[in-house]
Design an enzyme around this catalytic site. Structure first.
Site, short mmCIF file in Angstrom:
data_model
loop_
_atom_site.label_atom_id
_atom_site.label_comp_id
_atom_site.label_asym_id
_atom_site.label_seq_id
_atom_site.Cartn_x
_atom_site.Cartn_y
_atom_site.Cartn_z
N GLU A 1 0.82 -1.21 0.00
CA GLU A 1 0.00 0.00 0.00
C GLU A 1 0.86 1.27 0.00
OE1 GLU A 1 -2.92 -0.47 -1.06
OE2 GLU A 1 -4.25 -0.10 0.64
N THR B 1 -4.75 7.68 -5.34
CA THR B 1 -4.76 7.80 -3.88
C THR B 1 -3.75 8.82 -3.40
OG1 THR B 1 -5.46 5.49 -3.67
CG2 THR B 1 -4.52 6.52 -1.72
#
Length: 307
Positions: free
Chosen positions: A128, A181
């Site tokens: 991530e 993101t």
């Protein structure tokens, strides 16, 4: 076991009030991955379909997560990974998390499960970090554990799984625009007003309490975001109309899934979830914005083996 084929599910993170700490696992959309033992040590991604993503280990979230795991558990063999992407990158429903979590889940199974699901979260978070620049667990935790998850703390990592109320359904609308993101994190204010923080803490507590007690009205009242949604919603065309319409047609609440552009609603019962889905489709058809919608129960188990 020499190889494993898995379904790695999409997830909804933040859930309006719980930025970086709350998430849930979906059941009807996800990636497929095949992971095999290899005589050659190390990690290799040998095939990706459904998306134009790099095969290089250090440039792929699955590779980074897998490498973090094997570096922590020495073996005399390696692993090959195939990824069949069905979650679009930048969709806001955990595309990178599905790859990262799926990689560590599959390798852990082939190793004989030396790590628990909770322990795998820390390795999936490494992937991530490649995608967003930040190690956050609100997508990988529900993917690995299932249900709802609450990240109580990151140092040390402390994740609590919360069972979903039986009649809770999720409707997701994914407008076909991409919001990265990392870029959506960059627009956030590093400081917030105390009065907004107090409201947000109250909603996080209310949502968790509502989930534990199956109090659907409390769940709905708690799905309000005073901090992140006001900044990110302006990048999602039709968001305000979609949220208002969803609630008017039976949704408990609505908000931005992860960093967007997907919009999620929580609903009591399949009938309400379907009604909301139909209304959201109508809005985006009129606006000529390409989209997809999904209806799902909350997946209680997370990643699963495909026989």
């Amino acid at each position: 076991m020499e190889s494993i084929r898995i379904f790695s599910p999409a997830t909804v993170a933040n859930l309006s009030c719980g930025f970086d700490v709350l998430g849930l696992c979906l059941d009807t959309i996800g990636d497929e991955m095949i992971i095999r033992k290899s005589d050659k040590k190390g990690i290799r991604i040998i095939k990706i379909t459904g998306a134009d993503l790099p095969l290089e280990i250090d440039k792929n979230v699955a590779g980074v997560a897998a490498l973090a795991l094997v570096n922590a558990y020495e073996t005399d063999f390696g692993f090959e990974i195939e990824i069949r992407k069905k979650i679009k990158a930048g969709s806001g429903i955990g595309s990178s998390a599905a790859s990262a979590a799926g990689a560590v889940f599959g390798i852990n199974k082939l190793l004989g499960e030396p790590f628990s699901g909770h322990e795998l979260i820390q390795y999936a978070m490494k992937g991530e970090a490649l995608a967003s620049g930040n190690e956050h667990a609100d997508n990988v935790a529900p993917a690995l554990l299932g249900g709802f998850t609450l990240v109580r703390g990151y140092d040390p990592l402390d994740v609590i799984k919360i069972k979903s109320p039986e009649e809770l359904y999720v409707t997701v609308l994914h407008p076909h625009i991409e919001l990265k993101t990392s870029e959506m994190r960059a627009i956030l204010n590093p400081e917030i007003k105390l009065k907004n923080a107090i409201r947000q803490w109250g909603n996080v507590g209310g949502l968790v309490a509502g989930l534990y007690t199956s109090d659907y009205d409390l769940i709905g009242r708690s799905l309000t975001d005073y901090i992140v949604e006001p900044l990110r919603s302006k990048f999602i065309p039709g968001f305000d109309q979609a949220k208002k319409t969803a609630i008017e047609n039976g949704a408990l609440g609505a908000g931005i899934s992860g960093s967007g552009p997907s919009i999620f609603t929580l609903n009591k019962g399949l009938k309400n979830a379907t009604s909301v889905n139909d209304q959201l489709k109508e809005i985006y058809q009129k606006n000529n914005i390409p989209f997809e919608t999904y209806i799902s129960k909350v997946n209680p188990d997370g990643i699963r083996i495909i026989e």
